[in-house]
Design an enzyme around this catalytic site. Structure first.
Site, short mmCIF file in Angstrom:
data_model
loop_
_atom_site.label_atom_id
_atom_site.label_comp_id
_atom_site.label_asym_id
_atom_site.label_seq_id
_atom_site.Cartn_x
_atom_site.Cartn_y
_atom_site.Cartn_z
CE LYS A 88 -4.16 -5.38 4.15
NZ LYS A 88 -4.37 -5.98 2.84
NE ARG A 89 -1.19 -15.81 5.86
CZ ARG A 89 -1.86 -16.95 5.93
NH1 ARG A 89 -2.24 -17.55 4.83
NH2 ARG A 89 -2.15 -17.50 7.10
#
Length: 477
Positions: free
Chosen positions: A248-249
């Site tokens: 996600k990051r």
RNA sequence: GGCCCUGUCGUCUAAUGGUACAAGAUCGCGGGUUUUCACCCCGCUGACACGGGUUCGAUUCCCGUCAGGGCUGCCA
């Protein structure tokens, strides 16, 4: 020949990942193509991270994508329940059987003890610490907490043929006696998945290549349980544009939407997303755009590649746009309404301007959200005028022309359509000895507030005579 | 570090032991169309990772190197 039984088994720890959606899709396609069964199973044994909300998000995303399941939550089936936390007895029974038959054993080493052992190693070597097998041959059964470990052969190989990766042959001495059951009686992934796939009669396991390494010990488990080993298909990974795992990051940093819900929120059509992720790792000749039915018809494991790929935002948007362009004005009208609403534009589904407006912006939009943005000026009482555009084009000279133009439009009678605007304005221009270039941009700014828009006469036709005149006059004032 | 997987235009895919100067799409660039922006049309740039073998012939098969990725949890 029996029909395939395939499954998608996400863990509800956040949202449906786009890579997970592709895994789900390939399984679903295979089931639909072959008349087999598509099972949805929730792997919620990580109690630290699993949440009910996340389960709901998975359902929502799957439904939005149109990946309907034949067995699983809400629809039931003969092999339920379909939540792992509701199947704990089953895992315990199977674990006891494995222990009884010598394929597993109770391990009483505590986490602290093992951690201490690991920490004795120099920092660099800690990653390749393996469980030393302390309890492998232990016979007593003290009244202490224990985990169940798989008792792996110390030598030999596990061979199998992967539908995507081909022949595999992994030496047993590279595996370790992994934990099957936690001390609290909840199974770990490699055990829960096998017990479920056995008891649910799964015939083909298609999942991400990050599970490739899990397969040999799982095969050993199937054998230990006297169960038929299913076929395996390990799908290549979807990586970020820079070639990293799509966390996600990292994805956020690189502007990629990982959760499926994001695509819905941004106004993708579900079929477009399916198309893009299907083409990721799979292809059929030169074809790029596929309908859902074409995917079902043409999908085949033999055309699934086995090298990882990188997500490409631009190509993804192109696919989205292509699907948008294939839809009818009416379909798009209905679908764009919520996006207009979220922009504060409460347009009625029966508004006569809707479908014509959609038609004018469709070739300029990649998503429904784009479309709503592009249509904004049709439905506001006043268009949002770009200050720079106004300064540049709404000059004193231009205002004079707009006043005249307003009069020309106002003078139209009869059926006032795009052609009528075109004809009348052309005639006026000729009489003035002017070309359209002289008024096009000022008129565009007056009518839409922007320097880029659909064609002027199209815009006038959607806006209607009265609004067109009013906007021209307002800009000329 | 160990084990496993993988290496064709920037990206996603295609093809093939020799009809091949390696194909399509996307992106990029240029042009056309045009009232703007798009759409559309035309064109261009751009790849078989490297080194050995096998073979009459290798991008294709084998080995090595390098590179990328995955796994190496009482996560999934």
């Amino acid at each position: 020949m029996t029909k395939p039984r395939v499954r998608f088994a996400p863990s509800p720890t956040g949202y449906l990942h786009i890579g997970g959606a592709r895994t789900a899709l390939f399984n679903w396609l295979w089931a639909r193509k072959t008349g087999g069964t598509f099972i949805l199973r929730i792997e919620d044994t990580d109690q630290e991270r699993s949440t009910d909300e996340a389960v709901q998000v998975i359902f929502d995303s799957m439904r939005w994508l149109g990946l309907d399941w034949d067995e699983g939550p809400h629809v039931g089936g003969d092999c339920g329940p379909y939540y792992q936390m509701q199947r704990l007895d089953l895992y315990r029974e199977h674990a006891e059987r494995l222990i009884r038959e010598g394929s597993a054993y109770r391990c009483y080493c505590t986490r602290e003890e093992l951690e201490a052992q690991r920490n004795k190693l120099p920092e660099k070597k800690r990653a390749h610490w393996v469980y030393p097998g302390t309890c492998r041959e232990r016979r007593d059964e003290p009244n202490l907490p224990f985990v169940v470990r798989q008792k792996l052969p110390r030598e030999g190989h596990v061979a199998y043929t992967d539908l995507v990766c081909g022949d595999m042959n992994i030496p047993c001495d590279t595996m370790q006696d992994q934990v099957l059951m936690r001390s609290n009686g909840v199974p770990l992934y490699n055990f829960g998945a096998v017990v479920d796939d056995v008891t649910m009669g799964v015939t083909l396991v298609a999942r991400g290549k990050d599970h490739l390494i899990n397969t040999p010990p799982q095969i050993l488990l199937y054998r230990a349980l006297d169960a038929a080993v299913p076929q395996f298909a390990h799908l290549p990974m979807m990586l970020t544009p820079k070639g990293e795992k799509m966390s996600k990051r990292l994805a956020d940093q690189q502007g990629i939407d990982v959760p499926v819900g994001k695509y819905r929120d941004k106004g993708w059509l579900p079929d477009a997303l399916l198309n893009y992720i299907a083409r990721f790792g799979w292809g059929s000749g030169d074809q790029e755009i596929f309908s859902r039915d074409e995917l079902i018809e043409k999908f085949d494991w033999s055309h699934v590649g086995n090298h990882d790929g990188r997500y490409d935002t631009k190509k993804a948007l192109w696919v989205s746009a292509e699907h948008l362009r294939k839809r009818s004005d009416d379909d798009l009208s209905a679908m764009v309404l919520p996006f207009l609403a979220s922009r504060g534009l409460a347009v009625s589904p029966t508004d006569a301007r809707l479908a014509p407006a959609v038609r004018t912006v469709r070739p300029r939009s990649s998503t429904l959200a784009d479309m709503a943005d592009a249509m904004d000026f049709y439905f506001r009482d006043e268009p949002a005028v770009d200050a720079k555009a106004a300064e540049k084009f709404l000059t004193v000279e231009a205002k004079g022309l707009l006043t005249e133009l307003a009069a020309v439009v106002e003078g139209l009678t009869g059926e006032v359509n795009e052609v009528a605007y075109h004809t009348a304005v052309e005639a006026w221009l000729v009489s003035k000895g002017l070309e359209i270039k002289a008024v096009a941009q000022p008129a565009r700014v007056a009518l839409t507030g922007r320097t880029a828009s659909p064609g002027l006469y199209e815009v006038m036709a959607v806006l209607g005579q009265a609004v067109t005149v009013a906007r021209l006059r307002k800009a000329a004032a």
